[in-house]
Design an enzyme around this catalytic site. Sequence first.
Site, PDB file in Angstrom:
ATOM      1  N   HIS A  18     -23.773 -30.758  -8.844  1.00 29.03           N
ATOM      2  CA  HIS A  18     -24.781 -31.591  -9.697  1.00 29.03           C
ATOM      3  C   HIS A  18     -24.114 -33.590  -9.403  1.00 29.03           C
ATOM      4  O   HIS A  18     -25.233 -33.806 -10.239  1.00 29.03           O
ATOM      5  CB  HIS A  18     -23.783 -31.122 -10.716  1.00 29.03           C
ATOM      6  CG  HIS A  18     -23.809 -29.616 -11.423  1.00 29.03           C
ATOM      7  ND1 HIS A  18     -22.677 -28.709 -11.365  1.00 29.03           N
ATOM      8  CD2 HIS A  18     -24.729 -28.965 -11.734  1.00 29.03           C
ATOM      9  CE1 HIS A  18     -22.971 -28.103 -11.707  1.00 29.03           C
ATOM     10  NE2 HIS A  18     -24.475 -27.455 -11.621  1.00 29.03           N
ATOM     11  N   ASP A 117     -26.845 -32.759 -17.764  1.00 28.50           N
ATOM     12  CA  ASP A 117     -27.539 -31.398 -17.241  1.00 28.50           C
ATOM     13  C   ASP A 117     -27.540 -30.664 -17.834  1.00 28.50           C
ATOM     14  O   ASP A 117     -27.088 -30.335 -19.833  1.00 28.50           O
ATOM     15  CB  ASP A 117     -27.482 -31.489 -15.588  1.00 28.50           C
ATOM     16  CG  ASP A 117     -24.996 -31.112 -15.890  1.00 28.50           C
ATOM     17  OD1 ASP A 117     -25.447 -30.853 -17.364  1.00 28.50           O
ATOM     18  OD2 ASP A 117     -24.512 -31.405 -14.974  1.00 28.50           O
TER      19      ASP A 117
END
Length: 426
Positions: A18, A117
Site C-alpha cells: 500500500h 485507499d
Amino acid sequence: METTKSHIALLASPGMGHLIPVLELAKHLVSHQSFKVTVFVVATDHASLANTHLLQSPADSGDLLDIVLLPFIDVSDIGGPSVSFIATIVTTVLRSMPFLRSEISKMEFRPTALVVDLFGTDALEIADEYNMLKFVFIASNAWFLAVMLCTPEIDRKEIDEHVKNHELEPTTLKALRETKKVPIYPIGPLVRPIEKSVFGNEILAWLNKQPKQSVIYVSFGSGGTLSAQQVKELAWGLELSQQRFVWVLRPPTENDAAGTFLALGNGSDATLDYLPDGFPARTQDRGLLVPMWAPQVEVLSHPSIGGFLTHCGWNSTMESIVNGVPMIAWPLYAEQKMNASMLTEDIGASIRVMAVESDAAVGREEIRSVVRKILVDRQGRNIRSRIKELKDNAANALAKGGSSYNSMSQVANICIQHLKTKASGS
C-alpha cells in the site's frame, strides 16, 4: 491567509504494497503538478519503517512533500495468529482516525483533497468535516475495482472462480463508467523509478556477469511466504531447470501465505537451513540466494533478467510490465489469483504454475517446466513479445498527452477549481 497552491493529503494503509503506490502518486503530484502533498502513513512497525529509504523525500521535491508517521497502533487485543492480515489492517486504520483528524486540524493550510485507499475509506468523514474533495485510490486493476463495487450484486462463486470472457481493462473501465455514478480516473502504472541502491550492489554485480535474458528472478513480494515443503519443492525445481536464478528467500511458514505482509524493513536470515541439503553448494555457479529483500525495480530492469516468478501483487506486476519482463504467475492471497488469471488468460503476459491438487504444493517438475518455458522455449519468446507491447502501451499512457497523463491532469484541475471556490467563499 489562504495558500494559492493546492494541497493534497494521502493516507497510506499498513504494508509495503500500500505504501509504495501511495508514495509514487505523491511524487507524481509534486513533480508533474507542483502540488503540495502530505502523506500520512499508518504503520504497525515504526522502528523498521523509519529506516526504509522509501520515506526519504526526493531531493527535487523541496518543501512540497511531507511524510507524517501517525502514532503506532497496538492491535494485539483483536486476536491471535488466526486473525487475518486484512482484519489487522482494517482495525489499525480505524484506530488511527483520531490521530489523522488531529494532524489535519493542526495544519495551517489544510488540504484541498484527501486521497485514501480501500482500507482508508473511514477517513472520508474527516474530509467532509473540512470541506475537502474525496478520492479513493485503487492501486490495482480495473477488474478488481469492478468486483469490489459489484460484490453485493453477483454470486460469490463467480468471484472465486474469476470467470472472464473479454479483454479486461478497456471493457471493464467502460462498464464502470456507464454503470457507476462516480468518475473514474485511470492514472497508472505508478512504478518506482530505477535508483542506485546501496543494498543491491552485490546482486547487480552478479547479474552483470550473466548472459542477456538468462536469469529467472524469484520473489513473492514483501510479505509472501511459502510452507517448508513448498520451499523445498521450489528449490528442487530451480535446480532441475538448470537455469540461472536470483531467489529472494523468506523463512517458510505453516500458517499464512501473507504471514509477513505487515513487516517492514530489510531483515536477513543467513541460516537457510530450510533448503534441501547441499542446494546452495550445488547451484552456486548459476544461482544467487538473497535473504529477505532485493532492490526489485533495479533487478527487473537489468538486461540479464529473462523472467519473473511472482506472486502477482499489483506493484510487482506493473514493475515487471514496464521493464518488459515476462512472468510466471504464482498467486498466494488477496486479489493475486484474479491478477494471475488476467495476466495469463486475458493479456498473455505470463504462464501460470499449477498444483496437481488445489491445496497441494506445486511440484518440482512443474516448476522445472515453467522456468524452462519462460527462459528457453518458444512460449517464453511469445510472451516476451507481448510484454514488449504492454511496456510500450504503458509508456505511451504516461507520456504527455497519453491517457494516464490526461486523467491525472483532470484530477489536478478539479483540485485547483475546488481551491478557487473555497477561496472565493462561494
